[in-house]
Structure formats: structure tokens, C-alpha cells
Motif scaffolding. Structure first.
Motif, PDB file in Angstrom:
ATOM      1  N   GLU A 135       0.836  -1.199   0.000  1.00 17.51           N
ATOM      2  CA  GLU A 135       0.000   0.000   0.000  1.00 17.51           C
ATOM      3  C   GLU A 135       0.870   1.249   0.000  1.00 17.51           C
ATOM      4  N   ALA A 136       1.965   1.202   0.785  1.00 18.65           N
ATOM      5  CA  ALA A 136       2.858   2.363   0.861  1.00 18.65           C
ATOM      6  C   ALA A 136       3.489   2.627  -0.497  1.00 18.65           C
ATOM      7  N   ALA A 137       3.890   1.558  -1.193  1.00 15.18           N
ATOM      8  CA  ALA A 137       4.500   1.725  -2.525  1.00 15.18           C
ATOM      9  C   ALA A 137       3.508   2.381  -3.473  1.00 15.18           C
ATOM     10  N   ASN A 138       2.257   1.939  -3.403  1.00 14.90           N
ATOM     11  CA  ASN A 138       1.211   2.564  -4.224  1.00 14.90           C
ATOM     12  C   ASN A 138       1.052   4.033  -3.877  1.00 14.90           C
ATOM     13  N   ALA A 139       1.068   4.319  -2.571  1.00 17.02           N
ATOM     14  CA  ALA A 139       0.877   5.695  -2.121  1.00 17.02           C
ATOM     15  C   ALA A 139       2.013   6.585  -2.629  1.00 17.02           C
ATOM     16  N   VAL A 140       3.248   6.068  -2.586  1.00 15.20           N
ATOM     17  CA  VAL A 140       4.394   6.852  -3.066  1.00 15.20           C
ATOM     18  C   VAL A 140       4.237   7.149  -4.553  1.00 15.20           C
ATOM     19  N   GLU A 141       3.805   6.144  -5.281  1.00 18.43           N
ATOM     20  CA  GLU A 141       3.570   6.316  -6.715  1.00 18.43           C
ATOM     21  C   GLU A 141       2.546   7.439  -6.950  1.00 18.43           C
ATOM     22  N   LEU A 142       1.473   7.368  -6.159  1.00 24.42           N
ATOM     23  CA  LEU A 142       0.413   8.368  -6.259  1.00 24.42           C
ATOM     24  C   LEU A 142       0.943   9.763  -5.928  1.00 24.42           C
ATOM     25  N   ILE A 143       1.718   9.852  -4.842  1.00 22.26           N
ATOM     26  CA  ILE A 143       2.233  11.155  -4.406  1.00 22.26           C
ATOM     27  C   ILE A 143       3.171  11.722  -5.465  1.00 22.26           C
ATOM     28  N   ARG A 144       4.001  10.828  -6.039  1.00 18.24           N
ATOM     29  CA  ARG A 144       4.917  11.278  -7.074  1.00 18.24           C
ATOM     30  C   ARG A 144       4.130  11.858  -8.251  1.00 18.24           C
TER      31      ARG A 144
END
Lengths: 261, 435
Positions: A194-203
Motif C-alpha cells: 500500500e505504501a508503494a502505491n501511495a508513493v507512486e500516487l504522491i509522485r
């Protein structure tokens, strides 16, 4: 109506956010003890530091939740210290919260749409039908796609899973097209995936905007940030690129050791 | 029962119905209002007067729910705007009686304007705060205005109030407001206009932000809105429609007195709204109709009617916090399911012991009331077509047996209801999955 047109002329100010000798005390207890920091337009800036260093308090000062005891804050060149949150938001600053802070009884879509209305100039209108506002609805749908919540569009936000609520939290923050975005521990409590997805989203969503992020996950910080500030006991002890922060002796002594202890 | 009733609270993110469904709903409502005063039982003056009172109460309760249900503001002084609107209207009617060429059916507009004026005036003070402080300030303003009605008798008429005639004025389209039927139609027309406007308000940007303020005022400030301003807009709008309701009250009764701004009336509208259900737009309308009907009919049967009203309110709070509207609307997903008939049958089964239990309770309440409040009438009384004597132990014993046995059997019928519900919801979710 173009949302970007509402935001003050940012071309003139190369610095998106400028903190100058900022202090905050709660009663006799100083929490922020003289923070000065300039964040350039388009920069992704991470704020790290041990628990209790004052990261969230600093965010609360910048976003207008608290008024500073002393010092000044400039947003896109304008002096804004002591402004209430809605004034800051109208000037192009948006933030997310560490503890999820959404509209639980409204649908996911309504949550997002409420966050775009002011930026599109609808203010306190009681003469528009909200379902007929093409621009607001389109922008809300776009944000839903960005945070990958289109399938959950009509679900009351209060019944979403934790990770979904965290995504919605970010969605509310970015929906209004603010040019300065503060994210307070956006990946807190998430699984690795989930965190990896969130980082992708934030980027993706911080593209072309100024991002300030408080984060405990060092992987996220070093992956995402252009520059990092280290906050210890209400003071910034270092501000630099991720590589140099990693090699900084004072930072290692003050923060990285204690964080792993 | 409790858990089932609590569920619709969560889904109060009401989906916006399609344009077709919406217009059909409003046309249907107008048609119902048109024929109501002609159906048997309601087609005499008493029925039409009751319907008029319901319409007035519905507008008042809907305006109250703009605050409570839509914006999350609990006001203890909403009658202020109702009453001041009523006074303004009754004074306008007096001027009309003296020759002002305005048709009386338009007089409630003066009430609406006055309600808005005082909504803006008092709202600018009260809406600076929310929650408990807001509730207390509205209570204070309510008492202040109530006291003022006695201090300025020239305008408020003191205890007796101000009277005016609704018939002495220019007729509008042949409406001279003589017959109660005409009064009803004026009330019904204004009521449906007001309801449509209030519904539309909830569908505007500021109406949606009211919901956001209700849910999470802090976050609203971080998406650009000043929560005080949002509350202020809601408060002013609520004042306007409460004033309109007060104006209709003035036409219906031809008198407005201090009781129209009283804390009692503020409390009644709170009960109506809560009993009907704050989470649904239609809730306050249902609550206003039911409570008005109970007030009118129950008070004719028993002097303990306020006691029953209190019990009814408590039962709603405990067992159906989403109100009568929530109770009704929670059946919507299962209404087309085959097992819906099983649910109805289960209700019928559970109803019998519940009725026995209720009758037992009523007998005890009525006998206690007679003995404690009206001893001069003696101990012999007639209840449920039976002569009983409260001085003998037998009716008391019978009542206790009814309550206990009714309750025991009622408990046994619960699993039947739960099972039927289970089956119906399963069918409903299967049907939803197939779609």
C-alpha cells in the motif's frame, strides 16, 4: 473557469514557502524554536526527525491550524502568518492529516467535490445546482481516477478501509489544485505494498507542484525527496539533498541513531 | 432490532436521484396534497384543519432540519423565527383588514422576510460557535425574545396575542380564505414551494458544504471554506423558512401569541424532526405529520397524552435513532424481494404480543393517572370497552400479566423477524450482485 487562474501570480516568487525564525510555544513549553527554511517552487521537500521533534506542529503552523508565537511565514511571497486555514487554502496551500480527517457520512465523490468547490469559485453559492457544475464534477472525477477510487465513488467515506481512507485523505488534499501541498505521514499504518502505491500516487500528483512531506519511512523519504530537512527539538539541524543528509555526521548522531535505538 | 435500525445512519450519503425520479416525486407529492382534503375522514373542517397544521409543522420542521440534519447545529430556540414571522404576518393582515390592497395568501412572505432578517441578525452572533455553546446561545436568545413579547405589548399583545382576520381583504383568484379548505390549499401550496426550495438548497454548493461542516468542521477550513460563514448561511435560510411557517400559522389561526416563540414550541419542532428522522430529507415531514396527528387525536382520548408522547420519543431514540423515515426507508432494498412477504408476516406475528404488552401498559398508566391526577372522578373507569375499577387489584394484576406474558412471547418472535430479514437481505445482495 480555470482553477489555476485563481491562484496568485506565482511566477514572481521563486520561493513557494519561506519560514523565517518561526517559534511556537504551548504555555511555557517551546515546541518550535526558531525554524528558518526556504522551499523552492516545484521542490519535493521531506521533513524528518525523531518523535516529538515538532514536525506536526510545524505543519500546523504552516497550514494555519495554529498561529505562530513569533516569526513569519511567506506563501508565494506573501506574508501569511496568523492567517486562518481557509485563507491559506484560497492562496493555494493544501494539507493532509496524519490522523485521517475526512467527511465520514458523505460519499467518496462528495468528499472530493467539496474540496474543489472553492477553488473553482463557487464560494457560498445557493444559486448553482451542484450536480450541474460540469467543471467541479469533472475535476472530482479526475481526482477519483488519480487516487484509483472511481469504483468506490458512491460509498460513504466512513465505511472505507483504512488504506482507502488514506487515499481519500490525499485526494481531498490535491483535488483543489493547490500549488503547495503538505502531506503529514501519508503512508503511516500502511502495508509495504500500500505504501508503494501511495508513493507512486504522491509522485504523480506532486508533478509541477511544491510538496512538503513529513514521513517516518526512510525508504519513502529518500525515494521521493529532492531535499530533506532534519528537525530535532524544534530546530532544523540540517537541510540538504538526500545523499548529503545520509552522510551528515550531526544528523546521524542526533537522529538516525536515536531512531533505530 | 437495534442493530438493524442503526444501519441506515451510515448510508445517509443520500444518492442524488435522477431528474425524472425527482420530478415524478414532486408531482406525486403535489397530487397527494391536492386530493388529501377530499378523502373520507379528512374531508370535513376538523380533518382539513389538521392537514393545515401538519403542513405548517412540516415547513417548520424542514427548516429546523436545515440546521440539525444538514449542518449539525442543534438549536433550542428555533421558534423565535417562527413566532416573529407569525407576528409580522398578523400585523400585515391587520393592515390588510384596514384597507392595504395585498391579498392575504401572500402575507406569509412578510413572515419569511422577518424570519430571514432575524436569522441574519441572531445568526451572526450564534453561528460564531458550534456544538454546546451554540445550543446554549440559541436557548438564551429564545428566552430573551419570549420575555420581550411581554415587555412590548403594543407589538406582541402580551398573553392574549395579536388577532387579525384572514377574510377581510382582497381575494386572490377567488380565494377569500373563508372555508378551511381554501386555507388548506394556501398552506399546501406554500408548503410544497418551501419544501422544494429547501430540497434545492441541499443540492447547492453551500448546501453540500453544510453537510461537510456537519461531518467535519475542521477539515472544511482546509478546503477553503470558513465554517462560521457556512453555518451562518444555513442559519439564515432556516430562519427564512421558519418565518414562512409562522406566517402560515398566522393565517390558519388568525392569532399569534407569545406561545409561538416559546421554548415549548422550539422543543416540539425538535421532537418532530427527531421522531421523523434527521438523516433524510423527508424525515421532518413524517415527524411533523405524526406528531401533529398525535397531539390532535391523543389529547382527545387521554389526559396522559404527553406521557405517551414522551415514551414514543424515547422509543424512537433507543430503537430507531434514524427516526421513522429511517425505519421506513431501511425496507427499500428488500421491498421487491420474495422474502419481503416473510418479513411482513414476521412483523404481523410479532405485532400480536407487542399489542398485548402495550395494552397492559396503557391500562396501568391510565389507572395511575386517574388515581393521582383526577381522584375526584372516582376509581371506576372504562378502558378498551371494558368497565374496570382501579380500587380493586384485578385490573392491575391483569395488566401486569399482559405486560409480562406479552413481553415473553414478543422476545420469542424476534428470531422469526431476524430470520426473515436475513433471508430478504441475502436475496437483495444477490440481486444487487446480479445487476
Amino acid at each position: 473557469m480555470n482553477a489555476m487562474a485563481k491562484i496568485p501570480d506565482i511566477e514572481a516568487a521563486p520561493t513557494a514557502l519561506e519560514l523565517c525564525d518561526l517559534h511556537k510555544s504551548f504555555g511555557p513549553t517551546p515546541i518550535i524554536r526558531g525554524v528558518s527554511l526556504g522551499i523552492a517552487r516545484g521542490e519535493r521537500h521531506a521533513m524528518i526527525g525523531p518523535n516529538g521533534a515538532g514536525k506536526s506542529t510545524l505543519f500546523n503552523l504552516i497550514s494555519g491550524r495554529f498561529a505562530p508565537t513569533a516569526g513569519s511565514i511567506r506563501l508565494n511571497g506573501e506574508q501569511v502568518s496568523g492567517f486562518p486555514p481557509y485563507q491559506l487554502n484560497r492562496r493555494g496551500l493544501a494539507r493532509s492529516f496524519q490522523v485521517t480527517n475526512i467527511f465520514p457520512r458523505l460519499s467518496v465523490f462528495e468528499n472530493i467535490r467539496c474540496s474543489v468547490l472553492w477553488s473553482l469559485g463557487y464560494r457560498y453559492s445557493f444559486w448553482h445546482r451542484v450536480d450541474s457544475l460540469r467543471d467541479a464534477n469533472a475535476q472530482a472525477e479526475r481526482t477519483l481516477e488519480q487516487i484509483r477510487m472511481t469504483a468506490r465513488r458512491d460509498v460513504p467515506a466512513g465505511v472505507l478501509t483504512y488504506a482507502e481512507q488514506r487515499a481519500l485523505e490525499i485526494g481531498i488534499t490535491i483535488a483543489g489544485n493547490a500549488n503547495v501541498i503538505l502531506l503529514d505521514e501519508p503512508t503511516a499504518g500502511m502495508s509495504r505494498r500500500e505504501a508503494a502505491n501511495a508513493v507512486e500516487l504522491i509522485r504523480a500528483v506532486s508533478q509541477g507542484r511544491t510538496l512538503v512531506i513529513v514521513e517516518h519511512d526512510m525508504g519513502v523519504v529518500f525515494d521521493l525527496a529532492d531535499r530533506i530537512s532534519v528537525l530535532v527539538y524544534g530546530e532544523i539541524i540540517a537541510t540538504d539533498t538526500p545523499e548529503k543528509i545520509r552522510g551528515n555526521k550531526a544528523v546521524q548522531a542526533a537522529y538516525l541513531d536515536s531512531a533505530h535505538a | 432490532m437495534k442493530s438493524v435500525a442503526a444501519a441506515p445512519e451510515m448510508t445517509s450519503a443520500e444518492p442524488t436521484p435522477s431528474w425524472m425520479t425527482r420530478s415524478r416525486t414532486w408531482v406525486g407529492a403535489a397530487a397527494i396534497l391536492l386530493v388529501l382534503p377530499h378523502i373520507p375522514g379528512l374531508n370535513a373542517d376538523f380533518g382539513r384543519s389538521l392537514l393545515s397544521q401538519m403542513g405548517i409543522a412540516a415547513v417548520f420542521a424542514l427548516s429546523f432540519n436545515l440546521l440539525l440534519g444538514q449542518t449539525g447545529l442543534l438549536s433550542f430556540g428555533h421558534a423565535v423565527y417562527f413566532g416573529l414571522g407569525g407576528y409580522a404576518t398578523v400585523h400585515l393582515m391587520r393592515a390588510i383588514n384596514h384597507g392595504l390592497p395585498v391579498p392575504v395568501p401572500l402575507a406569509p412572505l412578510a413572515g419569511a422576510a422577518t424570519g430571514l432578517l432575524f436569522g441574519v441578525l441572531f445568526g451572526s452572533v450564534t453561528t460564531r460557535r458550534a456544538g454546546t455553546i451554540f445550543a446554549l446561545i440559541t436557548l438564551g436568545i429564545g428566552e430573551l425574545v419570549y420575555a420581550t413579547t411581554f415587555m412590548l405589548p403594543s407589538y406582541f399583545g402580551g398573553e392574549e396575542g395579536i388577532t387579525a382576520s384572514r377574510t377581510r381583504g382582497p381575494a386572490l383568484l377567488g380565494f377569500d380564505l373563508g372555508p378551511q379548505l381554501q386555507v388548506y390549499y394556501v398552506v399546501a401550496l406554500w408548503a410544497i414551494i418551501a419544501a422544494a426550495l429547501m430540497y434545492a438548497f441541499t443540492r447547492t454548493p453551500v448546501g453540500r458544504m453544510c453537510n461537510a461542516v456537519r461531518d467535519n468542521p475542521e477539515r472544511v477550513e482546509f478546503v477553503g471554506y470558513n465554517t462560521q460563514r457556512v453555518r451562518f448561511v444555513a442559519f439564515s435560510a432556516a430562519g427564512l423558512f421558519a418565518g414562512l411557517a409562522g406566517g402560515l400559522h398566522a393565517i390558519n389561526y388568525e392569532i399569534v401569541a407569545a406561545d409561538s416563540v416559546s421554548a415549548l414550541r422550539s422543543g416540539t419542532v425538535l421532537l418532530m424532526t427527531y421522531i421523523g428522522g434527521v438523516g433524510r430529507f423527508i424525515g421532518p415531514v413524517i415527524g411533523a405529520a405524526v406528531l401533529t396527528w398525535l397531539q390532535a387525536s391523543l389529547s382527545g382520548y387521554t389526559s396522559a397524552w404527553l406521557f405517551y408522547l414522551g415514551l414514543f420519543f424515547m422509543a424512537i431514540i433507543v430503537f430507531a435513532p434514524a427516526g421513522l423515515a429511517g425505519l421506513i426507508l431501511m425496507h427499500r432494498p428488500i421491498i421487491r424481494m420474495p422474502a419481503f412477504w416473510r418479513v411482513l408476516r414476521a412483523y404481523a406475528i410479532a405485532f400480536a404480543p407487542a399489542l398485548v404488552m402495550t395494552i397492559g401498559a396503557i391500562v396501568i398508566i391510565e389507572m395511575s393517572y386517574r388515581l393521582s391526577t383526577q381522584p375526584e372522578l372516582g376509581t371506576r373507569m372504562r378502558l378498551f370497552w371494558t368497565d374496570i375499577d382501579a380500587a380493586t387489584p384485578w385490573p392491575w394484576l391483569a395488566a401486569v400479566v399482559m405486560i409480562v406474558s406479552g413481553f415473553v412471547v414478543f422476545r420469542k418472535t424476534w428470531p422469526i423477524v431476524a430470520q426473515a430479514w436475513q433471508q430478504a437481505t441475502t436475496e437483495a445482495s444477490v440481486a444487487a450482485g446480479a445487476r
